[in-house]
Write a protein that holds these residues in place. Structure first.
Motif, PDB file in Angstrom:
ATOM      1  N   LEU A  71       0.808  -1.222   0.000  1.00  0.00           N
ATOM      2  CA  LEU A  71       0.000   0.000   0.000  1.00  0.00           C
ATOM      3  C   LEU A  71       0.841   1.271   0.000  1.00  0.00           C
ATOM      4  O   LEU A  71       0.294   2.373  -0.111  1.00  0.00           O
TER       5      LEU A  71
ATOM      6  N   LYS B  19      -7.156  -6.441   1.769  1.00  0.00           N
ATOM      7  CA  LYS B  19      -6.313  -5.315   1.388  1.00  0.00           C
ATOM      8  C   LYS B  19      -7.140  -4.044   1.275  1.00  0.00           C
ATOM      9  O   LYS B  19      -6.687  -2.959   1.662  1.00  0.00           O
TER      10      LYS B  19
ATOM     11  N   GLN C 155      -6.505  -0.611   3.251  1.00  0.00           N
ATOM     12  CA  GLN C 155      -6.263   0.598   2.461  1.00  0.00           C
ATOM     13  C   GLN C 155      -7.215   1.721   2.869  1.00  0.00           C
ATOM     14  O   GLN C 155      -6.823   2.876   2.970  1.00  0.00           O
TER      15      GLN C 155
ATOM     16  N   GLN D 261      -6.051   5.359   4.313  1.00  0.00           N
ATOM     17  CA  GLN D 261      -6.425   6.640   3.716  1.00  0.00           C
ATOM     18  C   GLN D 261      -7.100   7.547   4.740  1.00  0.00           C
ATOM     19  O   GLN D 261      -6.882   8.766   4.748  1.00  0.00           O
TER      20      GLN D 261
ATOM     21  N   TRP E 253     -13.737   7.047  -0.824  1.00  0.00           N
ATOM     22  CA  TRP E 253     -12.668   6.052  -1.018  1.00  0.00           C
ATOM     23  C   TRP E 253     -13.032   5.089  -2.143  1.00  0.00           C
ATOM     24  O   TRP E 253     -12.224   4.825  -3.043  1.00  0.00           O
TER      25      TRP E 253
ATOM     26  N   THR F 251     -11.076   4.776  -6.007  1.00  0.00           N
ATOM     27  CA  THR F 251     -10.206   3.624  -6.256  1.00  0.00           C
ATOM     28  C   THR F 251     -10.730   2.697  -7.342  1.00  0.00           C
ATOM     29  O   THR F 251     -10.008   1.797  -7.784  1.00  0.00           O
TER      30      THR F 251
END
Length: 418
Positions: free
Chosen positions: A185, A204, A208, A212, A281, A285
């Motif tokens: 990451l 993951k 993540q 963030q 988020w 992504t």
């Protein structure tokens, strides 16, 4: 989040999922229980009189440096000065040579390798500190410049190097998996990170998202440090309710029951902020996958649907509708496929209309908004005053502090009335 009790026999204990019960005795104690199929799984308690400041971060000012005990006293704004020992002073405060010292997670510089505190700090210096131990009696709290900011899965330590996994996670294979995820990451180099025990089994994407969140929080703290005058609070750990909902709540918990209206409102506010952070988020992504139904459109809709169902039966219909509106707006701006969004909107709008018509007070609020002059001194009063305010102020307004309607003609500023 609903205040109330369940009638005996209303649900079969065998079919009950997890639930969180929040009991608040005003001015005395807060208790939070997590039940699994009716059995107590976790219990958290906090007395109001012992509300902790541990974990809070402040920008303070050195008031005195005592060479005899190698410590400094810092005014951070709570009345009693805090105690800062040389062993809790980061190398960045040592001066020129300290800038080259890089400490790693779990390994601070030895006491014998540190310069005297009188060569590091002077009276009047501004310094960023965190409370690590509450004061006792007339003694102030113990402070440290080694900051530790907890998330749900990670703990961020600004100024430290390397990454780590909690020693409480004993499974070597799981430790390697989590470490590999964190390495992939690419976390900020100026901060160290430790994966908490809550990270066991997390994906993951989960890690993540927490990374963030902590990165944004750290950036906000840095902005406050640069723009605020000491003494000032930079970050607070929050009360027991906020900490528990943040750290313990998962999708396995079917409902939250609260016996205090003001606390229920705090929980709702937390979820409103959390869902916006999640959407930001997720959309940032996904890239072009946002136009796919299974990987782009469905996940945020399911999250919004769960939040809607959790809140609408409180009942807090206004907040539930607001969350749906925000989610659909964010999806539209992100470029979601309209062939996916329009059928969902077509199904949602009739349901919202039904929920309004079904409950008399909701219908009355809507009709008052559309026809405020039918009851100008009753249900339509605030709407009518708002129209007058807009009409007298015009597009540019009458100037800051010059408006007349702040004098009690419209609801208080702390409400969501528009």
């Amino acid at each position: 989040m609903r205040a109330g009790t369940r009638e005996p026999g209303q649900r079969n204990r065998k079919t009950m999922a997890k639930e969180m019960l929040i009991n608040v005795s005003e001015g005395e104690e807060c208790r939070i229980a997590v039940l699994d199929s009716g059995r107590l799984e976790e219990l958290y308690m906090e007395r109001t009189s012992s509300t902790s400041h541990v974990g809070n971060i402040y920008k303070g000012r050195v008031t005195n440096v005592e060479a005899a005990i190698q410590a400094a006293f810092v005014d951070f704004g709570l009345g009693r000065n805090g105690f800062l020992h040389i062993s809790d002073l980061m190398p960045s405060y040592f001066g020129g040579k300290g800038e080259d010292v890089q400490e790693t997670v779990g390994r601070k510089l030895a006491r014998r390798d540190r310069p005297p505190i009188q060569k590091c700090l002077r009276r009047g210096d501004e310094i960023v500190v965190q409370i690590i131990k509450e004061g006792i009696g007339t003694k102030g709290p113990t402070l440290s410049t080694y900051l530790s900011i907890p998330g749900r899965i990670l703990v961020m330590m600004p100024g430290m190097g390397k990454l780590g996994v909690s020693r409480k996670i004993e499974d070597e294979e799981e430790r390697r998996r989590l470490r590999q995820i964190l390495d992939q990451l690419n976390p900020p180099k100026e901060c160290g990170f430790i994966i908490r025990t809550a990270g066991v089994g997390k994906s993951k994407a989960d890690i993540q998202r927490d990374l963030q969140y902590l990165t944004r929080l750290h950036q906000n703290i840095q902005k406050k440090i640069k723009t605020s005058q000491a003494p000032v609070e930079l970050y607070t750990e929050g009360d027991l309710v906020t900490r528990t909902v943040r750290d313990v709540y998962t999708s396995e918990i079917e409902r939250i029951v609260v016996d205090n209206a003001s606390v229920a409102e705090r929980v709702r506010e937390f979820f409103k902020i959390a869902i916006v952070i999640y959407m930001a988020w997720f959309l940032s992504t996904r890239g072009n996958k946002i136009r796919e139904f299974l990987h782009g459109f469905l996940p945020p809709v399911l999250v919004a649907g769960a939040a809607f169902g959790l809140i609408v039966f409180q009942p807090d219909f206004g907040t539930a509708v607001l969350i749906c509106a925000v989610v659909f707006t964010m999806l539209f701006v992100a470029g979601v496929n309209l062939l996916h969004a329009l059928p969902m909107a077509s199904a949602t709008i009739p349901f919202i209309i039904y929920m309004i018509v079904k409950v008399p007070y909701r219908l009355k609020r809507v009709t008052a908004f559309l026809r405020p002059w039918d009851d100008p001194e009753g249900a339509g009063y605030h709407i009518r005053q708002s129209i007058i305010a807009f009409g007298s102020g015009g597009p540019s307004g009458v100037g800051i502090g010059e408006g007349m309607h702040k004098g009690g003609f419209v609801p208080e500023h702390l409400t969501d009335f528009i």
